[in-house]
Design a protein around this motif. Structure first.
Motif, mmCIF file in Angstrom:
data_model
loop_
_atom_site.group_PDB
_atom_site.id
_atom_site.type_symbol
_atom_site.label_atom_id
_atom_site.label_comp_id
_atom_site.label_asym_id
_atom_site.label_seq_id
_atom_site.Cartn_x
_atom_site.Cartn_y
_atom_site.Cartn_z
ATOM 1 N N ASN A 117 0.832 -1.210 0.000
ATOM 2 C CA ASN A 117 0.000 0.000 0.000
ATOM 3 C C ASN A 117 0.865 1.258 0.000
ATOM 4 O O ASN A 117 0.547 2.245 -0.677
ATOM 5 C CB ASN A 117 -0.921 -0.001 1.221
ATOM 6 N N ALA A 118 1.946 1.225 0.751
ATOM 7 C CA ALA A 118 2.832 2.393 0.785
ATOM 8 C C ALA A 118 3.443 2.645 -0.583
ATOM 9 O O ALA A 118 3.575 3.803 -1.029
ATOM 10 C CB ALA A 118 3.926 2.175 1.839
ATOM 11 N N ALA A 119 3.798 1.575 -1.290
ATOM 12 C CA ALA A 119 4.404 1.723 -2.613
ATOM 13 C C ALA A 119 3.409 2.205 -3.648
ATOM 14 O O ALA A 119 3.802 2.808 -4.662
ATOM 15 C CB ALA A 119 5.012 0.393 -3.055
ATOM 16 N N SER A 120 2.116 1.973 -3.405
ATOM 17 C CA SER A 120 1.114 2.396 -4.391
ATOM 18 C C SER A 120 1.017 3.919 -4.494
ATOM 19 O O SER A 120 0.553 4.463 -5.492
ATOM 20 C CB SER A 120 -0.261 1.818 -4.031
ATOM 21 N N VAL A 121 1.482 4.618 -3.452
ATOM 22 C CA VAL A 121 1.473 6.084 -3.484
ATOM 23 C C VAL A 121 2.539 6.600 -4.440
ATOM 24 O O VAL A 121 2.336 7.583 -5.161
ATOM 25 C CB VAL A 121 1.691 6.647 -2.064
ATOM 26 N N GLU A 122 3.701 5.916 -4.462
ATOM 27 C CA GLU A 122 4.805 6.318 -5.329
ATOM 28 C C GLU A 122 5.469 5.046 -5.878
ATOM 29 O O GLU A 122 6.485 4.585 -5.355
ATOM 30 C CB GLU A 122 5.819 7.157 -4.552
ATOM 31 N N PRO A 123 4.897 4.440 -6.934
ATOM 32 C CA PRO A 123 5.364 3.141 -7.434
ATOM 33 C C PRO A 123 6.808 3.141 -7.905
ATOM 34 O O PRO A 123 7.422 2.076 -7.975
ATOM 35 C CB PRO A 123 4.410 2.848 -8.593
ATOM 36 N N THR A 124 7.372 4.289 -8.239
ATOM 37 C CA THR A 124 8.739 4.320 -8.760
ATOM 38 C C THR A 124 9.789 4.470 -7.672
ATOM 39 O O THR A 124 10.986 4.482 -7.963
ATOM 40 C CB THR A 124 8.889 5.472 -9.753
ATOM 41 N N SER A 125 9.372 4.564 -6.416
ATOM 42 C CA SER A 125 10.321 4.758 -5.310
ATOM 43 C C SER A 125 11.077 3.463 -5.024
ATOM 44 O O SER A 125 10.485 2.450 -4.636
ATOM 45 C CB SER A 125 9.580 5.215 -4.051
ATOM 46 N N SER A 126 12.392 3.514 -5.187
ATOM 47 C CA SER A 126 13.215 2.332 -4.935
ATOM 48 C C SER A 126 13.191 1.918 -3.463
ATOM 49 O O SER A 126 13.103 0.711 -3.151
ATOM 50 C CB SER A 126 14.649 2.580 -5.392
ATOM 51 N N PRO A 127 13.270 2.852 -2.495
ATOM 52 C CA PRO A 127 13.191 2.433 -1.083
ATOM 53 C C PRO A 127 11.873 1.743 -0.744
ATOM 54 O O PRO A 127 11.858 0.758 0.000
ATOM 55 C CB PRO A 127 13.341 3.749 -0.312
#
Length: 459
Positions: A117-127
């Motif tokens: 869910n956290a990654a869905s906000v910014e899918p391109t974020s490597s961390p």
């Protein structure tokens, strides 16, 4: 002379009764001792005519105060108690491990889907992508840890079953040997009560391992059978039980008697042997299968959905999990060296920031999975229901265990009311038989006086 003979028989009977009472008192604290008593029978008159009062008293045998029904109740209670006691440690461990936040699969799933869910906000974020790999690995380790606990329980059950089988075989041999001794002792006219007490204790110990039936024989021996009818002891012959390992990892129980062998049914064993068998088949086996099915479902569905998406460079998404139920290092693995950019979150190879496929991954938690112990259930609810089922099984067994303990205690008290030694009762017996002995000795003294007076008259 008949007066002296009568009194002599009475004094000898009183001595036998006093000896029996002293034996009972000496064994007041002896576990499993069955109290004894004298059986007094009036001797029929040997003189003809109405003036023959009788020839005193006889002690044809000692009486052993044993109630077969109460003994059977005691042994049945031992089997039920053993069955419930044997599985409670396993249920308690599962309840504790599965309910612990540090090892809970629910906590691992929450962390994993939280990372998605956290990654869905910014899918391109490597961390954020790397956090998903880390959470996936943590989830896999939780599966592997739980699977290891279940495997350890199965190994422990196998060892406990082997120990129980060995004890059953030893007790069966001991009971058969005591049957032979008891029959020989009775045939020689001696009192076999001590041997019978020892045999009853062996039978009680045997009942504490497996459910049994006991059949009394005319020669004093006892045949011991399993509840399903297979013989453990017949006369002075004993059977042998062997636990044979099977290709699927289970154990089969085979009983050999004389030249015959029987595969034992697992539904009526009773005792710890039956309790372990029931727990393994009804609780542990389905739980192991369910954990594996959950792990396989997560691996397959996530890998398939990732393969349907595209990585940051537009290539097909790489698999995140690997599942192998037979792997020595755990059934679920995550390659932590996997590049976070290789996760296929995008539904469009030309749009790395697209999160449509990532949203599909998140929705997998709402999809049903089929588990052996639950049937069809949503992935998000599966582990909670598994924990609930274990808790219910544990609570039911604890309730049954308390009931079994109460029944066993009542059976022991009932047995003691008939067979146990009562110090107050034996003290009364001592006084009564002492008075009986003294009275008979007084009769002998009176008879001697009468005899002396008669001789004096004739002198």
């Amino acid at each position: 002379m008949s007066i002296i003979q009568n009194a002599l028989s009475g004094s000898l009977a009183a001595q036998a009764a006093l000896n029996t009472a002293s034996q009972n008192i000496a064994n007041v604290m002896t576990p499993g001792y069955t109290r004894q008593g004298v059986l007094l029978v009036a001797a029929k008159p040997s003189q003809a005519g109405s003036m023959g009062a009788g020839d005193g008293v006889k002690v044809p045998a000692l009486q052993r105060f044993s109630d077969g029904y109460k003994s059977l109740q005691l042994w049945n209670a031992a089997s039920e108690l053993g069955q419930r006691e044997s599985v409670q440690p396993y249920l308690g461990q599962l309840e504790q491990v599965m309910g612990d936040e540090a090892s809970s699969l629910n906590a691992g799933l929450d962390q994993f889907f939280g990372a998605l869910n956290a990654a869905s906000v910014e899918p391109t974020s490597s961390p954020l992508r790397r956090q998903i790999v880390t959470a996936a690995d943590a989830l896999a380790q939780r599966f592997n840890s739980l699977h290891q606990v279940l495997s350890n329980q199965r190994a422990s059950i196998y060892q406990q079953r082997l120990a129980s089988v060995a004890q059953i075989n030893t007790l069966s041999v001991d009971i058969a040997a005591l049957n032979r001794e008891i029959s020989a002792t009775r045939a020689s006219g001696l009192n076999p009560s001590g041997l019978m007490d020892e045999r009853d204790q062996k039978i009680d110990a045997l009942a504490g391992q497996v459910g049994i039936q006991v059949v009394e024989q005319a020669d004093g021996s006892r045949n011991v059978l399993l509840r399903s009818g297979q013989p453990l002891v017949v006369g002075n012959a004993a059977s042998t039980i062997v636990a044979q390992g099977q290709p699927d990892g289970t154990q089969k129980l085979v009983l050999s008697f004389a030249s015959e062998s029987f595969t034992l049914a697992t539904d009526r064993l009773g005792g710890p042997l039956g309790g372990l068998q029931d727990f393994e088949q009804r609780v542990l086996g389905p739980l192991v299968a369910s954990v594996r099915e959950m792990a396989e479902a997560i691996s397959t569905r996530f890998n398939d959905q990732l393969a349907a998406g595209y990585a940051m460079d537009g290539s097909a998404g790489a698999p995140l999990f690997s599942f192998d139920a037979s792997a020595a290092d755990g059934l679920l693995q995550v390659d932590t060296s996997l590049s976070a950019d290789a996760l296929g979150f995008s539904a469009d190879p030309a749009q790395p920031g697209n999160s449509d496929n990532l949203l599909e991954l998140i929705e997998l938690r709402q999809q049903p999975v089929t588990l052996s112990s639950l049937g069809d259930v949503l992935l998000r609810d599966a582990y909670t229901q598994l924990v609930g089922k274990i808790g219910t099984d544990s609570q039911q067994n604890q309730t049954a265990l308390k009931t079994a303990q109460t029944v066993r205690n009542q059976a022991e008290e009932s047995w003691k009311s008939t067979s146990g030694v009562n110090s107050d009762e034996e003290a009364i017996n001592l006084m009564q038989y002492q008075q009986m002995y003294q009275a008979n000795m007084k009769v002998i003294a009176v008879a001697n006086q009468l005899f002396d007076s008669t001789l004096a008259m004739l002198a």
